[in-house]
Scaffold this active site. Structure first.
Site, PDB file in Angstrom:
ATOM      1  N   HIS A   1       0.813  -1.216   0.000  1.00 38.15           N
ATOM      2  CA  HIS A   1       0.000   0.000   0.000  1.00 38.15           C
ATOM      3  C   HIS A   1       0.845   1.264   0.000  1.00 38.15           C
ATOM      4  CE1 HIS A   1      -3.733   2.029   0.061  1.00 38.15           C
ATOM      5  NE2 HIS A   1      -4.414   1.130   0.738  1.00 38.15           N
TER       6      HIS A   1
ATOM      7  N   ASP B   1      -2.037   2.162  -4.508  1.00 43.23           N
ATOM      8  CA  ASP B   1      -3.312   2.400  -3.837  1.00 43.23           C
ATOM      9  C   ASP B   1      -4.376   1.456  -4.383  1.00 43.23           C
ATOM     10  OD1 ASP B   1      -2.254   4.433  -2.282  1.00 43.23           O
ATOM     11  OD2 ASP B   1      -2.692   5.973  -3.784  1.00 43.23           O
TER      12      ASP B   1
END
EC number: 2.3.1.12
Length: 483
Positions: A456, A460
């Protein structure tokens, strides 16, 4: 007063050794450090009046290698060694590799026997002499007689503490190696030197993966300046206490303790670090494989024996096309910046008896299906036989792990750092799906689930969704692969 300087020339990454003979017969030896891939060779006249000889040390055959296991020696005492001859087999953390020699001579002494485990990098393995008549004189030679200093587990504690900046660089990555370990001369391609200068990187801190340890472009790109902090002693003690208690409680004969291979140790270390440090999340997509299966059958029917495509070959090609459409996923976390790759190098997870290894099919965006299929089969076979070369499993920009040959509908995989993503591919399952063209309103279709694990920090959720959507579209309309 007798004095002479002897300088061994640098030859394909072999370390330089200088010797000074003085009048009292003693020798002072100044060695440069081991250059990657090749063994450290130390020419010396030992204090016990041995003839001129060369000490061959355990080489670093991969960026993560710290120890190795000694396989069968291919030469016997007294055998002549020519450049390119294999001295012995060495099992590294990744594969079993033939240890080739670069200088001629005669094998005079074997210091580490076949089958020895966990031999540290830099430890003396064998001794050669230039003249066959000197072989017998080396019969009593021991490791203690070697001028090469044996590595010590406490050596890091005995040295003076480096500055915080230097210490950070030296411990930042498995591919790092200190300048003291490396020597003064560094082999690097002109492009690698230019990139290192632009990024203000110290080449002596980077281990090369090119021929004979040469630093190449990919080494600069993959260099990681940041590492996870080691757990405190207290935390480590707490973590190991339950395991120790369970082991103590087990009744005799209820279990078998299996020794860890070098590969298993590295897998455990790297994947634990990845899972603990990289914020994983997962996005799954279901793919109708009807058209891709028909395309595979049609292409194989016209192959005339030139190739035989697998579903995995088509998945690699489709993944490559999706990465070109969503390049943000073809990236790596580099500590203080994100590196986005323009080329696509697919790491292909292969299960071997020793553990998991990921040979890399490079530039898949420039390869056809037949070429990908040929390389995948070759790398897979040689990986299972421990015959991969270091440059064939180092690097990579994106990993695919395919368990489609097993009845595994879906799974999640751990990211292969520093890459940002890994794709987990399950088996194809006949599934009832809606069908507006059918009178029944449904049909049975071969459905395959693909799960993308993402870091992450780099990718995204929206990026992962765009990539999996693109992959699904390409696999369900495979003619896009041809574009």
């Amino acid at each position: 007063m007798l004095s002479a300087n002897m300088l061994r020339r640098m030859h394909h990454g072999v370390a330089v050794t200088r010797m000074l003979l003085v009048s009292n017969g003693k020798v002072q030896v100044k060695k440069s450090a081991l250059y990657p891939v090749m063994a450290k060779l130390a020419r010396t006249y030992a204090t016990k009046n041995y003839p001129a000889h060369t000490v061959i040390n355990m080489p670093a055959l991969s960026p993560t290698m710290t120890t190795g296991n000694i396989g069968a020696f291919q030469k016997k005492i007294g055998d002549k060694i020519e450049p390119g001859d294999v001295l012995c087999e060495i099992e590294t953390d990744k594969a079993q590799i033939d240890f080739e020699q670069q200088d001629e001579g005669y094998l005079a002494k074997i210091l580490i026997e076949t089958g020895t485990k966990d031999v540290p990098v830099g430890k003396p393995l064998a001794v050669t002499v230039e003249n066959e008549g000197d072989v017998a004189a080396m019969a009593d030679f021991t490791i203690e007689d070697s001028s090469a200093k044996e590595p010590s587990a406490k050596s890091g504690e005995e040295k003076s503490a480096p500055s915080s900046e230097k210490q950070s660089k030296e411990t930042s990555s498995p591919s790092n190696v200190s300048g003291e370990e490396r020597g003064d001369r560094v082999f690097a391609s002109p492009l690698a030197r230019k990139l290192a200068e632009e990024k203000d990187l110290d080449l002596s801190q980077i281990r090369g993966s090119g021929p004979n340890g040469r630093i190449i472009k990919v080494d600069i790109e993959n260099f990681k300046p940041v590492v996870a902090p080691k757990p405190s002693n207290e935390a480590a003690a707490k973590a190991t206490t339950p395991a120790a208690s369970a082991a103590d409680a087990a009744a005799p004969g209820d279990y078998e303790d299996l020794p860890l291979s070098n590969m298993r140790k590295i897998i455990a270390s790297r994947l634990a670090e990845s899972k603990n440090m990289n914020p994983h999340y997962y996005v799954t997509v279901s793919v109708n494989m009807e058209k891709i299966i028909r395309l595979r059958a049609a292409l194989n029917a016209m192959a005339d024996g030139r190739y035989k495509l697998s579903v995995n070959d088509l998945v690699i090609k489709a993944t490559t096309a999706a990465l070109r459409q969503v390049p943000e996923v073809n990236a790596a976390w580099m500590g203080d910046f994100i590196r986005q790759y323009k080329n696509v190098d697919i790491s292909m997870a292969v299960a071997t008896p020793s553990g998991l290894i990921t040979p890399v099919i490079r530039n898949t965006h420039a390869l056809g299906l037949a070429e990908i299929s040929t390389l995948a089969k070759d790398y897979g076979q040689r990986a299972r036989n421990n015959k991969l070369k270091p440059e064939e499993y180092q690097g990579g920009t994106f990993t695919i792990s395919n368990l489609g040959m097993f009845p595994v509908d879906q799974f999640t995989a751990i990211i292969n750092p520093p890459q940002a993503c890994i794709l987990a591919v399950g088996t194809t399952v006949d599934t009832v799906v809606p069908d507006s063209t059918s009178e029944k309103g449904f049909k049975v279709a071969p459905i395959m689930k693909c799960t993308l694990s993402s870091d992450h920090r780099v990718v995204d959720g929206a990026m992962a969704a765009r990539f999996t959507t693109a992959l699904k579209k390409i696999l369900e309309n495979p003619l896009e692969i041809m574009l």
